[in-house]
Design a protein around this motif. Structure first.
Motif, PDB file in Angstrom:
ATOM      1  N   ASP A 227      43.585  35.043  44.788  1.00 21.08           N
ATOM      2  CA  ASP A 227      43.432  36.495  44.749  1.00 21.08           C
ATOM      3  C   ASP A 227      42.555  36.863  43.568  1.00 21.08           C
ATOM      4  O   ASP A 227      42.853  36.492  42.431  1.00 21.08           O
ATOM      5  CB  ASP A 227      44.795  37.165  44.595  1.00 21.08           C
ATOM      6  CG  ASP A 227      45.629  37.047  45.861  1.00 21.08           C
ATOM      7  OD1 ASP A 227      46.836  36.825  45.737  1.00 21.08           O
ATOM      8  OD2 ASP A 227      45.072  37.174  46.956  1.00 21.08           O
ATOM      9  N   ASP A 228      41.496  37.605  43.830  1.00 18.48           N
ATOM     10  CA  ASP A 228      40.567  37.897  42.739  1.00 18.48           C
ATOM     11  C   ASP A 228      39.981  39.298  42.812  1.00 18.48           C
ATOM     12  O   ASP A 228      39.320  39.727  41.878  1.00 18.48           O
ATOM     13  CB  ASP A 228      39.426  36.858  42.761  1.00 18.48           C
ATOM     14  CG  ASP A 228      38.617  36.837  41.472  1.00 18.48           C
ATOM     15  OD1 ASP A 228      39.232  36.690  40.397  1.00 18.48           O
ATOM     16  OD2 ASP A 228      37.385  36.971  41.547  1.00 18.48           O
ATOM     17  N   GLN A 229      40.193  40.040  43.899  1.00 20.57           N
ATOM     18  CA  GLN A 229      39.526  41.335  44.051  1.00 20.57           C
ATOM     19  C   GLN A 229      40.305  42.490  43.443  1.00 20.57           C
ATOM     20  O   GLN A 229      39.708  43.459  42.998  1.00 20.57           O
ATOM     21  CB  GLN A 229      39.263  41.620  45.535  1.00 20.57           C
ATOM     22  CG  GLN A 229      38.157  40.775  46.131  1.00 20.57           C
ATOM     23  CD  GLN A 229      37.737  41.252  47.502  1.00 20.57           C
ATOM     24  OE1 GLN A 229      38.202  42.273  47.987  1.00 20.57           O
ATOM     25  NE2 GLN A 229      36.852  40.507  48.144  1.00 20.57           N
ATOM     26  N   PHE A 230      41.618  42.415  43.456  1.00 21.70           N
ATOM     27  CA  PHE A 230      42.443  43.504  42.927  1.00 21.70           C
ATOM     28  C   PHE A 230      42.681  43.310  41.430  1.00 21.70           C
ATOM     29  O   PHE A 230      42.844  42.186  40.956  1.00 21.70           O
ATOM     30  CB  PHE A 230      43.809  43.534  43.612  1.00 21.70           C
ATOM     31  CG  PHE A 230      43.795  44.008  45.031  1.00 21.70           C
ATOM     32  CD1 PHE A 230      44.040  45.330  45.341  1.00 21.70           C
ATOM     33  CD2 PHE A 230      43.557  43.122  46.073  1.00 21.70           C
ATOM     34  CE1 PHE A 230      44.051  45.778  46.654  1.00 21.70           C
ATOM     35  CE2 PHE A 230      43.569  43.538  47.390  1.00 21.70           C
ATOM     36  CZ  PHE A 230      43.802  44.877  47.684  1.00 21.70           C
ATOM     37  N   VAL A 231      42.755  44.417  40.710  1.00 17.91           N
ATOM     38  CA  VAL A 231      43.229  44.335  39.328  1.00 17.91           C
ATOM     39  C   VAL A 231      44.727  44.042  39.341  1.00 17.91           C
ATOM     40  O   VAL A 231      45.217  43.167  38.627  1.00 17.91           O
ATOM     41  CB  VAL A 231      42.947  45.646  38.558  1.00 17.91           C
ATOM     42  CG1 VAL A 231      43.549  45.585  37.150  1.00 17.91           C
ATOM     43  CG2 VAL A 231      41.445  45.908  38.488  1.00 17.91           C
ATOM     44  N   VAL A 232      45.460  44.783  40.157  1.00 24.56           N
ATOM     45  CA  VAL A 232      46.894  44.576  40.328  1.00 24.56           C
ATOM     46  C   VAL A 232      47.150  44.222  41.788  1.00 24.56           C
ATOM     47  O   VAL A 232      46.826  45.012  42.677  1.00 24.56           O
ATOM     48  CB  VAL A 232      47.703  45.837  39.945  1.00 24.56           C
ATOM     49  CG1 VAL A 232      49.191  45.589  40.135  1.00 24.56           C
ATOM     50  CG2 VAL A 232      47.412  46.248  38.508  1.00 24.56           C
ATOM     51  N   PRO A 233      47.723  43.072  42.082  1.00 25.54           N
ATOM     52  CA  PRO A 233      48.005  42.697  43.472  1.00 25.54           C
ATOM     53  C   PRO A 233      48.906  43.715  44.146  1.00 25.54           C
ATOM     54  O   PRO A 233      49.837  44.249  43.534  1.00 25.54           O
ATOM     55  CB  PRO A 233      48.716  41.339  43.326  1.00 25.54           C
ATOM     56  CG  PRO A 233      48.241  40.799  42.011  1.00 25.54           C
ATOM     57  CD  PRO A 233      48.082  42.004  41.127  1.00 25.54           C
ATOM     58  N   PRO A 234      48.663  44.017  45.413  1.00 22.73           N
ATOM     59  CA  PRO A 234      49.455  45.014  46.124  1.00 22.73           C
ATOM     60  C   PRO A 234      50.950  44.725  46.134  1.00 22.73           C
ATOM     61  O   PRO A 234      51.763  45.643  46.177  1.00 22.73           O
ATOM     62  CB  PRO A 234      48.882  44.961  47.546  1.00 22.73           C
ATOM     63  CG  PRO A 234      47.492  44.488  47.357  1.00 22.73           C
ATOM     64  CD  PRO A 234      47.543  43.515  46.220  1.00 22.73           C
ATOM     65  N   ALA A 235      51.316  43.452  46.114  1.00 23.01           N
ATOM     66  CA  ALA A 235      52.739  43.109  46.126  1.00 23.01           C
ATOM     67  C   ALA A 235      53.462  43.650  44.894  1.00 23.01           C
ATOM     68  O   ALA A 235      54.687  43.818  44.914  1.00 23.01           O
ATOM     69  CB  ALA A 235      52.911  41.591  46.195  1.00 23.01           C
ATOM     70  N   ASP A 236      52.710  43.949  43.847  1.00 22.58           N
ATOM     71  CA  ASP A 236      53.313  44.462  42.613  1.00 22.58           C
ATOM     72  C   ASP A 236      53.420  45.978  42.599  1.00 22.58           C
ATOM     73  O   ASP A 236      53.931  46.550  41.636  1.00 22.58           O
ATOM     74  CB  ASP A 236      52.498  43.998  41.396  1.00 22.58           C
ATOM     75  CG  ASP A 236      52.635  42.506  41.153  1.00 22.58           C
ATOM     76  OD1 ASP A 236      53.763  42.050  40.945  1.00 22.58           O
ATOM     77  OD2 ASP A 236      51.604  41.813  41.197  1.00 22.58           O
TER      78      ASP A 236
END
Length: 595
Positions: free
Chosen positions: A240-249
């Protein structure tokens, strides 16, 4: 040009998959025992060192950011699960899993054309450093897939920007003795075979890439992974590299996805402010042994295939957006040092156009969003919630970028030619082709709209404030389907980004996740006077109005005599705003009544 309709069952461009953390998939020899790890940042390892093997993984296997609570085990392990054997059954002897044989490593570049803070590249480099005395090498791979890009409405100027940044990436890798293999796919289906043949031809045991989340890309990657794991001793790792904060968080208290940017943004900002892992950079890759230069001289000397050029002035585009990771960082540093603290004041001022825009570099992965947030935070006492209003405003824009990806992931129908608000699909658009073409050409008779469209057509870029004005005008003044404008923007913007472009258009059309107020209608004249009071932006892009007074430049048809206006060779307004507004409101009320 009506929106493309896809046959049932055909993959729709733009749907994002559920955000998945990095997974490790074994090849044919390892397919009976695949371990997928638990959440956390990638484990750093010193070059040349073997990382400790977590429980459940074979010695020497590498894993990255893990998926929670999932572990696949082989058939022999399943046969013996549960302790005592059943009466009348034979004991199944467990077979020891074969050791992982580390050969060469491959990093597949896609929308991440950078060396710094590239998670998959960093992990690939760490893998290549294992048993370095055995002269294992790291290769880069990039696949040119023109038909795939065309099906996604990627702008020619954007593809040209990719190719120029690919050249600078290859040079950066060459300095590290890392060859970049560039291949060209004739069709989307050929991509799978090209990755597979690269693995076979160069003795690769481990393949790394950063995950992409749109439907076609996700399906492509699944096919590549399926092909690779059938090869003996081949492993795939995805990060995972596109999000600053992963959606799961980022979930509500009951574990659901947010549907309000305000709520999403509050959680996003709190996480970034309080948890340093979200802004933790990945290290740059280590160099290959110098022997790579001789062994793979042909790869280092190969040229990147030439692609058809865009029709814009290449010198102008190059001046506006020169390629290269170093240039991108210089622009980022200059922005945070000189401009970011005034961003809340200047971002909508058209006379203060930003000719140093960072968006093309972010969209193409030459800069990571983490790098941008961290740079802004560094000049604001390491804060993003308090302090400079300019810093807070800019970081909020980066949060919007994550949010639109989050929405596309959580509600994938928005990426399948559907509105987020299903009832709005009953709106009856006029879809006047003549008016649509006049909008595309910047000949609507509304100077602020025309200036924006002409800027787009000349440079591949449009000021963000004017994007909203032009989009709202198309939908709510001309009553033309927002999807037609969405495609036109995407096929012309150097910084076209499907989730963001789609999200912004649905916002303007009041069909999206932030649809209310439904009767959000921008008056183009009011917007023009507010954000370009001097008329300088209009004069720059609409030369017919260059010699007019400030007042005349904003509304020449109503502020000049018919005789003088006729001398301008500029079109009169193609629609009356007041009448168009009433027509749109009446239509939306009709649909609301049937909701």
């Amino acid at each position: 040009m009506p929106p493309k309709k896809r046959p049932a069952g055909e993959e729709a461009h733009g749907e994002e998959a559920r955000k998945r953390p990095a997974t490790t998939t074994g090849g044919a020899a390892a397919s009976k025992s695949v371990s997928i790890s638990t959440p956390g940042a990638p484990t750093a390892a010193k070059p040349g060192a073997t990382r400790p093997s977590p429980a459940g993984m074979r010695p020497g296997a590498v894993r990255g950011t893990p998926r929670p609570g999932i572990r696949k085990v082989g058939a022999s392990a399943l046969a013996n699960r549960g302790g005592a054997r059943l009466p009348g059954t034979a004991t199944v002897k467990k077979e020891a899993p074969p050791p992982v044989v580390s050969k060469n490593t491959l990093m597949w570049f896609r929308n991440d054309l950078r060396v710094q803070d590239n998670r998959a590249l960093n992990e690939a480099s760490l893998r290549a450093q294992i048993d370095q005395e055995k002269k294992k090498y790291l290769f880069g791979l990039y696949i040119i897939s023109e038909k795939e890009w065309a099906s996604h409405d990627e702008a020619p100027v954007k593809i040209d920007f990719w190719m120029k940044n690919l050249e600078t990436l290859r040079e950066s890798l060459r300095k590290l003795n890392i060859p970049l293999i560039v291949k060209k796919a004739g069709t989307k289906a050929e991509v799978v075979g090209l990755v597979e043949s690269t693995v076979k031809d160069h003795g690769v045991s481990h393949v790394f890439w950063n995950a992409e989340y749109l439907v076609d890309e996700k399906a492509r990657d699944a096919k590549v992974k399926e092909a690779l794991v059938k090869l003996p001793g081949t492993y795939v790792e995805e990060f995972d590299d596109q999000f600053v904060v992963p959606p799961a968080d980022i979930k509500t208290k009951i574990g659901e996805y947010f549907t309000s940017f305000t709520d999403f943004s509050t959680t996003w900002h709190n996480l970034v402010e309080t948890n340093p892992k979200f802004l933790k950079f990945s290290e740059s890759p280590s160099a290959n042994p110098e022997t790579a230069q001789q062994l793979y001289a042909g790869l280092f000397s190969a040229t990147i295939p030439t692609l058809p050029q865009h029709t814009l002035d290449d010198e102008d585009v190059e001046k506006l957006y020169p390629a290269g990771e170093d240039i991108a960082h210089k622009r980022l540093n200059a922005f945070v040092q000189e401009k970011v603290k005034r961003y809340d004041i200047t971002r909508d001022c058209l006379q203060e156009q930003d000719h140093q825009s960072l968006s093309p570099y972010i969209v193409s992965g030459v800069l990571s969003s983490r790098q941008c947030v961290a740079a802004a935070r560094a000049v604001n006492n390491n804060k993003i919630i308090v302090g400079s209003n300019g810093v807070k405003a800019w970081v909020k824009e980066l949060a919007w970028r994550d949010f639109y990806r989050y929405i596309a992931l959580a509600f994938p129908h928005v990426c399948k030619n559907h509105a987020y608000l299903a009832f709005t699909e009953h709106l009856r658009y006029s879809n006047d082709d003549r008016k649509f073409q006049m909008w595309c050409q910047g000949k609507t008779g509304y100077p602020i709209v025309d200036a924006g469209m002409r800027q787009l057509n000349a440079t591949g870029y449009m000021h963000s404030r004017v994007r909203n004005i032009a989009a709202c005008f198309l939908v709510k003044d001309l009553l033309i389907n927002w999807q037609r404008g969405e495609r036109y923007f995407m096929s012309n913007l150097i910084d076209g980004d499907f989730p963001v472009n789609n999200g912004n258009w649905q916002w303007c059309a009041s069909t999206g996740v932030e649809g209310q107020p439904y009767f959000r209608i921008l008056n183009p004249l009011t917007q023009s006077l507010k954000f370009d009071p001097s008329g300088d932006y209009i004069r720059q892009w609409v030369p017919e109005l260059r010699n007019l007074t400030d007042k005349q430049a904003h509304d020449p048809y109503h502020t000049m005599s018919a005789k003088d206006f006729g001398k301008l060779a500029y079109p009169k307004p193609i629609v009356d705003h007041a009448e168009a507004k009433k027509k749109y409101v009446d239509e939306f009320k009709r649909v609301l009544a049937q909701k």
